[in-house]
Design a protein around this motif. Structure first.
Motif, mmCIF file in Angstrom:
data_model
loop_
_atom_site.group_PDB
_atom_site.id
_atom_site.type_symbol
_atom_site.label_atom_id
_atom_site.label_comp_id
_atom_site.label_asym_id
_atom_site.label_seq_id
_atom_site.Cartn_x
_atom_site.Cartn_y
_atom_site.Cartn_z
ATOM 1 N N THR A 1 37.765 -56.245 13.413
ATOM 2 C CA THR A 1 37.455 -57.103 14.559
ATOM 3 C C THR A 1 36.291 -56.632 15.405
ATOM 4 O OG1 THR A 1 38.870 -55.957 16.152
ATOM 5 C CG2 THR A 1 39.932 -57.601 14.713
ATOM 6 N N PHE A 2 35.894 -55.366 15.278
ATOM 7 C CA PHE A 2 34.893 -54.779 16.175
ATOM 8 C C PHE A 2 35.344 -54.887 17.631
ATOM 9 C CE2 PHE A 2 32.804 -56.088 12.309
ATOM 10 C CZ PHE A 2 32.007 -55.024 11.983
ATOM 11 N N GLY A 3 36.651 -54.988 17.842
ATOM 12 C CA GLY A 3 37.195 -55.066 19.192
ATOM 13 C C GLY A 3 36.901 -56.360 19.911
ATOM 14 N N THR B 1 39.199 -50.075 19.581
ATOM 15 C CA THR B 1 37.841 -49.791 20.048
ATOM 16 C C THR B 1 37.438 -50.887 21.025
ATOM 17 O OG1 THR B 1 35.571 -49.325 19.299
ATOM 18 C CG2 THR B 1 36.738 -51.096 18.179
ATOM 19 N N PRO B 2 36.581 -50.590 21.990
ATOM 20 C CA PRO B 2 36.095 -51.651 22.866
ATOM 21 C C PRO B 2 35.162 -52.579 22.093
ATOM 22 C CG PRO B 2 34.896 -49.642 23.282
ATOM 23 C CD PRO B 2 35.985 -49.286 22.330
ATOM 24 N N GLU B 3 34.868 -53.711 22.672
ATOM 25 C CA GLU B 3 34.067 -54.710 21.987
ATOM 26 C C GLU B 3 32.722 -54.133 21.536
ATOM 27 O OE1 GLU B 3 33.936 -59.348 22.596
ATOM 28 O OE2 GLU B 3 32.626 -58.381 24.081
ATOM 29 N N PHE B 4 32.555 -54.061 20.206
ATOM 30 C CA PHE B 4 31.350 -53.559 19.553
ATOM 31 C C PHE B 4 30.986 -52.140 19.976
ATOM 32 C CE2 PHE B 4 31.005 -58.172 19.168
ATOM 33 C CZ PHE B 4 30.869 -58.274 17.791
ATOM 34 N N PRO C 1 31.267 -49.703 25.529
ATOM 35 C CA PRO C 1 31.704 -48.892 26.667
ATOM 36 C C PRO C 1 32.141 -47.476 26.271
ATOM 37 C CG PRO C 1 32.836 -51.025 26.602
ATOM 38 C CD PRO C 1 32.180 -50.832 25.280
ATOM 39 N N CYS C 2 32.178 -46.592 27.253
ATOM 40 C CA CYS C 2 32.684 -45.232 27.038
ATOM 41 C C CYS C 2 34.184 -45.158 27.297
ATOM 42 C CB CYS C 2 31.938 -44.234 27.922
ATOM 43 S SG CYS C 2 32.254 -44.429 29.688
ATOM 44 N N TYR C 3 34.825 -46.307 27.382
ATOM 45 C CA TYR C 3 36.275 -46.397 27.473
ATOM 46 C C TYR C 3 36.716 -47.492 26.507
ATOM 47 C CZ TYR C 3 35.286 -50.492 30.409
ATOM 48 O OH TYR C 3 34.826 -51.699 30.882
ATOM 49 N N THR C 4 38.006 -47.512 26.173
ATOM 50 C CA THR C 4 38.493 -48.459 25.172
ATOM 51 C C THR C 4 39.432 -49.466 25.804
ATOM 52 O OG1 THR C 4 38.276 -46.844 23.391
ATOM 53 C CG2 THR C 4 39.768 -48.697 23.002
ATOM 54 N N ASP C 5 38.975 -50.715 25.836
ATOM 55 C CA ASP C 5 39.774 -51.838 26.320
ATOM 56 C C ASP C 5 39.165 -53.093 25.717
ATOM 57 O OD1 ASP C 5 41.627 -53.359 27.643
ATOM 58 O OD2 ASP C 5 41.003 -52.786 29.671
ATOM 59 N N SER D 1 33.913 -44.760 22.532
ATOM 60 C CA SER D 1 34.583 -45.942 22.009
ATOM 61 C C SER D 1 35.616 -45.654 20.934
ATOM 62 C CB SER D 1 33.526 -46.908 21.457
ATOM 63 O OG SER D 1 32.811 -46.311 20.393
ATOM 64 N N SER D 2 35.781 -44.374 20.569
ATOM 65 C CA SER D 2 36.785 -44.015 19.566
ATOM 66 C C SER D 2 38.113 -43.677 20.219
ATOM 67 C CB SER D 2 36.284 -42.825 18.726
ATOM 68 O OG SER D 2 35.033 -43.085 18.161
ATOM 69 N N GLY D 3 38.472 -44.452 21.258
ATOM 70 C CA GLY D 3 39.683 -44.159 22.005
ATOM 71 C C GLY D 3 40.940 -44.308 21.182
ATOM 72 N N GLY D 4 41.014 -45.361 20.360
ATOM 73 C CA GLY D 4 42.197 -45.550 19.544
ATOM 74 C C GLY D 4 42.383 -44.436 18.539
#
Length: 477
Positions: A91-93, A125-128, A131-135, A155-158
């Motif tokens: 999905t690329f988030g 991962t955040p959209e594409f 961001p430096c956070y994941t939402d 973006s590798s939060g997950g």
């Protein structure tokens, strides 16, 4: 009594080879923990149980057949949802690509499978990955297991959550401006951003900007080194090729080798004017310097004045350029989140001359910076300026541009080394009084992951961190 997730990735691989545990048992254990615990953490966008079970059965057939086996046979892992995986929703988030199923694997996905690992799904991962956070609007935020009221980074939060929570022993991430090192710092992990060209971005990737690369997230240096060995190497046609290790050498072997006495430069100059470190972050940074000195290394300050004022605006332009070619159908552009739309519009507004001048400025600066710091074996720098941020902190001033400004203040050090292409790691040496991890960054000379791996292993031996876990570690179904 220990559980399967208490084993490191290398211990799991050894147990599989010794037939003390089966790949199916490892996969079922990982899937059970994800099913029971991920609802409150947001590590995964897509879980692939049927596919993982089929791959586990194939691994067991290989064991029965005997012969030469891949080094990580049967070890569960996960792939970041910015990487194409053939036959698996990717999905690329983004809700704009919520139903996209690629027909090809990214090269790094193929290499992970060739090493014998079994992916249990695609991590959040955040959209594409901007961001430096994941939402995102698909599953919401990836939450720090040490305090789920805080963001896990990006973006590798997950991927980081999946490792820190004991779902998988290591995971693939990617880093275009800090996206491996930031969540490694926040989640108490060891993460490597390799040198430009160390890991192929084929067949698509970010070759135009040269900023992004895959990298490992793990609980131990040896696990991360083994995953780096699995992912490293060029593909035919790659524009950047990092020099290979000498024949027969591996990053895993380097983790068992002393680094020798090193000259280490304390680097604290940020491209963001007025950047200050929160007290806990400053304490972590100073503590890391003292630890390095206690191990016999020479630690000196790097003089300020190395950053050209044009670096930050040039980086922002190049970062925005990568948003101009997003694989989003024209009739779905309106589904993009505000930050992504703002980045895309900003990139599309650049002239060809603006774009080329920004790329040129970064290349010139990189040469100057690497020359100016060549007298140091390693640089020591903060990863972040603040401790992990609460959910929604980045958009408190507004979405789009205000969000981006907060990100620049928060992650003021990492992107520099995506620009220069140098290898960099986040080492989990410090926890706050409130129990939150704070990583510190080590940066190597170009293509010198070897020194970083050896030095990080020395730090891990001096101050072991792998036994520190968030509360979710001991939870089960």
């Amino acid at each position: 009594m220990s559980q399967l997730h208490d084993l490191t990735a290398l211990e799991q691989a050894a147990a599989v080879r010794a037939k003390e545990v089966s790949p199916t048992e490892l996969v079922e254990h990982a899937l059970a923990r994800i099913d029971a615990l991920d609802v409150g953490l947001g590590a995964f966008l897509t879980v692939t149980p049927d596919r993982a079970r089929a791959q586990a059965a194939e691994a067991e057939a290989r064991l029965r057949e005997g012969g030469e086996l891949p080094p990580l046979l049967g070890v569960p892992t996960a792939v970041k949802d910015l990487n194409n995986t053939a036959g698996v929703r990717t999905t690329f988030g983004s809700t704009a690509l919520a139903d996209f199923v690629p027909q090809v694997d990214d090269a790094v996905v193929t290499r992970l499978a060739a090493a014998g690992t079994i992916s249990v799904g695609k991590t959040n991962t955040p959209e594409f990955g901007f961001p430096c956070y994941t939402d995102n609007e698909l599953v919401g935020p990836a939450r720090c297991p040490w305090d789920p009221s805080r963001l896990a980074g990006g973006s590798s939060g997950g991927a980081a959550v999946a490792v820190a929570a004991g779902f998988v022993p290591f995971a693939q991430g990617s880093d275009g401006g800090g996206s491996v090192r930031i969540p490694a710092s926040i989640n108490g992990l060891f993460g490597i951003k390799p040198s430009r060209g160390r890991i192929s971005n084929a067949p698509y990737g970010s070759e135009v900007t040269g900023l992004g690369t895959s990298g490992p997230l793990a609980r131990t240096v040896r696990d991360a080194a083994a995953l780096l060995d699995a992912m490293a190497g060029p593909e035919i046609g790659d524009p950047f090729w990092a020099p290979p290790l000498p024949p027969g050498e591996t990053f895993l072997a380097l983790a068992d080798r002393e680094p020798g006495r090193l000259r280490i430069g304390r680097y604290t100059e940020s491209a963001m004017p007025g950047t200050e470190l929160e007290p806990e972050v400053a304490a972590a940074f100073e503590d890391a310097g003292r630890l390095l000195e206690s191990l016999g290394h020479v630690v000196e300050d790097v003089p300020h004045g190395l950053l050209d004022p044009a670096v930050l605006p040039s980086f922002e332009r190049v970062w925005a350029l990568s948003a101009t070619t997003l694989p989003v159908p024209p009739d779905r552009v309106d589904r993009l989140q505000p930050l992504t739309r703002w980045m895309r519009d900003r990139g599309l507004a650049l002239s060809a001359r603006d774009a080329m001048e920004a790329m040129f400025a970064l290349r010139v600066f990189s040469r100057q910076f690497v020359r100016a710091t060549a007298g140091f074996d390693v640089l020591l720098a903060p990863v972040l300026t603040m401790t992990p941020r609460p959910i929604s902190w980045f958009t408190e001033d507004g979405e789009g541009a205000p969000d981006f400004e907060r990100q620049k203040r928060y992650a003021a050090f990492t992107a520099l080394f995506n620009v220069t292409g140098q290898p960099a790691v986040s080492v989990p040496l410090h926890w706050t009084d409130g129990g939150l991890p704070v990583g510190t960054m080590l940066v190597g000379r170009p293509a010198d992951e070897a020194t970083l791996v050896s030095l990080s292993a020395q730090l891990e031996a001096a101050r072991p961190w792998a036994g520190r876990h968030p509360a979710v570690w001991t939870e089960s179904r």
